[in-house]
Design a protein around this motif. Structure first.
Motif, PDB file in Angstrom:
ATOM      1  N   UNK A  79       0.834  -1.209   0.000  1.00 34.95           N
ATOM      2  CA  UNK A  79       0.000   0.000   0.000  1.00 34.95           C
ATOM      3  C   UNK A  79       0.866   1.256   0.000  1.00 34.95           C
ATOM      4  N   UNK A  80       0.479   2.204  -0.841  1.00 36.01           N
ATOM      5  CA  UNK A  80       1.148   3.520  -0.867  1.00 36.01           C
ATOM      6  C   UNK A  80       0.176   4.563  -0.291  1.00 36.01           C
ATOM      7  N   UNK A  81      -1.045   4.589  -0.824  1.00 32.02           N
ATOM      8  CA  UNK A  81      -2.102   5.460  -0.302  1.00 32.02           C
ATOM      9  C   UNK A  81      -3.330   4.592  -0.034  1.00 32.02           C
ATOM     10  N   UNK A  82      -3.957   4.836   1.114  1.00 33.31           N
ATOM     11  CA  UNK A  82      -5.180   4.080   1.417  1.00 33.31           C
ATOM     12  C   UNK A  82      -6.355   5.049   1.523  1.00 33.31           C
ATOM     13  N   UNK A  83      -7.481   4.645   0.939  1.00 38.45           N
ATOM     14  CA  UNK A  83      -8.667   5.496   0.982  1.00 38.45           C
ATOM     15  C   UNK A  83      -9.379   5.339   2.318  1.00 38.45           C
ATOM     16  N   UNK A  84      -9.914   6.455   2.799  1.00 36.97           N
ATOM     17  CA  UNK A  84     -10.678   6.443   4.048  1.00 36.97           C
ATOM     18  C   UNK A  84     -12.061   6.997   3.696  1.00 36.97           C
ATOM     19  N   UNK A  85     -13.087   6.165   3.819  1.00 35.99           N
ATOM     20  CA  UNK A  85     -14.416   6.537   3.325  1.00 35.99           C
ATOM     21  C   UNK A  85     -15.495   6.332   4.384  1.00 35.99           C
ATOM     22  N   UNK A 115     -16.163  11.759  10.926  1.00 32.44           N
ATOM     23  CA  UNK A 115     -17.444  11.979  11.607  1.00 32.44           C
ATOM     24  C   UNK A 115     -17.429  13.202  12.524  1.00 32.44           C
ATOM     25  N   UNK A 116     -16.258  13.846  12.620  1.00 27.93           N
ATOM     26  CA  UNK A 116     -16.207  15.116  13.355  1.00 27.93           C
ATOM     27  C   UNK A 116     -15.972  16.256  12.369  1.00 27.93           C
ATOM     28  N   UNK A 117     -15.763  15.904  11.123  1.00 34.09           N
ATOM     29  CA  UNK A 117     -15.475  16.939  10.117  1.00 34.09           C
ATOM     30  C   UNK A 117     -14.034  17.415  10.183  1.00 34.09           C
ATOM     31  N   UNK A 118     -13.158  16.676  10.887  1.00 31.47           N
ATOM     32  CA  UNK A 118     -11.756  17.111  10.992  1.00 31.47           C
ATOM     33  C   UNK A 118     -11.015  16.937   9.667  1.00 31.47           C
ATOM     34  N   UNK A 119     -11.531  16.094   8.798  1.00 30.02           N
ATOM     35  CA  UNK A 119     -10.909  16.019   7.462  1.00 30.02           C
ATOM     36  C   UNK A 119     -11.351  17.223   6.643  1.00 30.02           C
ATOM     37  N   UNK A 120     -10.443  17.718   5.847  1.00 32.31           N
ATOM     38  CA  UNK A 120     -10.738  18.876   4.986  1.00 32.31           C
ATOM     39  C   UNK A 120     -10.294  18.475   3.586  1.00 32.31           C
ATOM     40  N   UNK A 121     -11.186  17.798   2.875  1.00 38.91           N
ATOM     41  CA  UNK A 121     -10.858  17.241   1.564  1.00 38.91           C
ATOM     42  C   UNK A 121     -10.892  15.714   1.641  1.00 38.91           C
ATOM     43  N   UNK A 122     -10.594  15.081   0.513  1.00 39.05           N
ATOM     44  CA  UNK A 122     -10.639  13.610   0.450  1.00 39.05           C
ATOM     45  C   UNK A 122      -9.665  12.996   1.467  1.00 39.05           C
ATOM     46  N   UNK A 123     -10.193  12.187   2.366  1.00 38.74           N
ATOM     47  CA  UNK A 123      -9.357  11.587   3.415  1.00 38.74           C
ATOM     48  C   UNK A 123      -8.550  10.415   2.843  1.00 38.74           C
ATOM     49  N   UNK A 124      -7.234  10.520   3.051  1.00 35.64           N
ATOM     50  CA  UNK A 124      -6.305   9.515   2.523  1.00 35.64           C
ATOM     51  C   UNK A 124      -5.233   9.264   3.570  1.00 35.64           C
ATOM     52  N   UNK A 125      -4.813   8.021   3.688  1.00 31.00           N
ATOM     53  CA  UNK A 125      -3.657   7.729   4.538  1.00 31.00           C
ATOM     54  C   UNK A 125      -2.489   7.369   3.630  1.00 31.00           C
ATOM     55  N   UNK A 126      -1.336   8.016   3.889  1.00 27.08           N
ATOM     56  CA  UNK A 126      -0.110   7.678   3.144  1.00 27.08           C
ATOM     57  C   UNK A 126       0.645   6.674   4.007  1.00 27.08           C
ATOM     58  N   UNK A 127       0.828   5.486   3.449  1.00 28.34           N
ATOM     59  CA  UNK A 127       1.414   4.409   4.277  1.00 28.34           C
ATOM     60  C   UNK A 127       2.879   4.691   4.594  1.00 28.34           C
TER      61      UNK A 127
END
Ligand SMILES: NC(=O)C1=CN([C@@H]2O[C@H](COP(=O)(O)OP(=O)(O)OC[C@H]3O[C@@H](n4cnc5c(N)ncnc54)[C@H](OP(=O)(O)O)[C@@H]3O)[C@@H](O)[C@H]2O)C=CC1
Ligand SMILES: CCCCCC(=O)/C=C/[C@@H]1[C@@H](C/C=C\CCCC(=O)O)[C@@H](O)C[C@H]1O
Length: 327
Positions: free
Chosen positions: A41-47, A315-327
């Motif tokens: 994994x390089x980038x993982x989607x958080x949805x 669920x708190x709105x702390x993301x600002x844009x598409x949420x992604x994790x960089x592994x």
């Protein structure tokens, strides 16, 4: 032997997800057989949908952009990037002939491969297909979009603006409202501070033609009350309700639906009905991104160990844009 780190659901969610709902385990991966590749994994989607759709064995769903690090499949050379539905895993053995959702990522100058999880991927295609195929949008109409700074909402708003609609975005902070205005939205309503009903009356004194609903709940009820005759509602998501522990009760809109002759539709992008639209939508979105006619904002969290934290933030709105994790 390669080891994979894998996030599992340890205890069922009850209300808003908590760090203790998750556990990180280690798994030994088998040797590669024919037609198999090993990806990292390089980038993982958080949805948001992860909140509801977890495998019975505790497997967490989701797409990732991953690098092929070993290959027994000639069309999938080592070093290439793929977009694959592998879930919350650092390493995965993928059978290229059997995998439901696997595609090689083509390099597009100027675009990060992480966009394959956002505007050039599932959320962008959701926005594109649901807006153009289901909302019957016309230049001059008024659209309201919720979760407007997010992966789906920001794309819908920009597509609507490009088509000549008046676009009203509803989002949960001053910064998010400023951002959507910078994208060209005509009005931005901060649902945590503004009176939504009054703000809608000001922005759309003649009412709303299309409501693109990403949140459901009380916000949706307020927007519903502002729909004009022959208005359309596209229910894409209901994020304000995903953590509910009791059945939601809302206003009964039957009379409005009847007398205003409203059209209300749900939309699930993974429905086979839309599969033939995926590549057109993606190609068009890539072209719009390259021309600067659609902009993408990513909220990148560094580190595979932060997957639960990045997910909870939705669920708190702390993301600002598409949420992604960089592994
Ligand atoms: N139907 C389909 O096929 C698909 C549907 N979806 C749905 O689209 C919606 C948006 O997803 P996506 O763009 O990926 O996520 P976003 O990038 O928009 O992130 C989620 C956002 O939802 C907002 N939010 C969270 N809780 C609440 C609440 N209680 N009330 C109002 N807003 C809230 C937050 O923004 P803020 O700070 O503004 O509150 C948060 O940043 C979701 O409902 C998702 O399930 C997504 C993909 C496919
Ligand atoms: C928690 C419900 C979320 C609904 C909206 C949403 O975010 C959809 C995301 C889809 C998701 C849908 C999954 C299952 C749909 C149920 C019907 C079924 O096929 O059983 C998944 O497909 C990825 C996103 O496209």
């Amino acid at each position: 032997m390669t080891k994979a780190q894998v996030w599992k659901l340890k205890t069922a969610f009850d209300g808003i997800p908590k760090p203790e709902n998750f556990e990180l385990i280690e798994e030994d991966l088998p040797r590669l057989k024919d037609n198999q590749i090993l990806v990292q994994a390089v980038y993982l989607s958080v949805d948001p949908y992860f909140r509801i759709f977890v495998g019975s064995d505790g497997d967490l769903p989701g797409e990732q952009v991953a690098k092929i690090i070993k290959s027994n499949a000639p069309d999938y050379p080592v070093g290439s990037l793929v977009c694959v539905h592998a879930g919350w895993r650092s390493h995965t053995v993928v059978n290229v002939t059997k995998s439901r959702r696997l595609e090689l990522i083509r390099e597009v100058p100027g675009l990060s491969p992480s966009l394959w999880l956002g505007t050039a991927g599932m959320p962008g295609v959701t926005a594109y297909v649901s807006f153009f195929d289901k909302c019957a949008p016309k230049s001059g109409e008024v659209i309201v979009v919720t979760a407007a700074s997010g992966a789906v909402g920001a794309t819908v708003g920009q597509l609507a603006k490009n088509l000549g609609l008046t676009v009203i975005g509803i989002a949960g902070s001053k910064d998010k409202c400023e951002y959507i205005k910078s994208l060209g939205f005509d009005y931005a309503i901060n649902y945590k501070e503004d009176n939504i009903s009054d703000a809608l009356d000001k922005a759309a004194p003649n009412g709303v033609d299309i409501y693109y609903d990403n949140v459901g709940g009380a916000i949706a009820d307020t927007v519903f009350g502002k729909l004009r005759s022959h208005g359309r509602v596209l229910i894409c998501g209901l994020i304000s309700t995903y953590n509910n522990t009791t059945e939601e009760t809302g206003r009964n809109w039957s009379k409005d639906i009847l007398f205003k002759q409203l059209k209300i539709q749900g939309f699930i992008v993974s429905d086979p009905e839309h599969s033939s639209r995926f590549s057109t939508a993606r190609n068009e979105l890539i072209s719009l991104l390259r021309q600067g006619k659609v902009k993408a904002k990513e909220h990148v969290t560094e580190g595979f160990t932060k997957m639960p934290a990045a997910f909870i933030e939705l669920f708190t709105g702390a993301n600002f844009g598409k949420a992604i994790v960089k592994a």
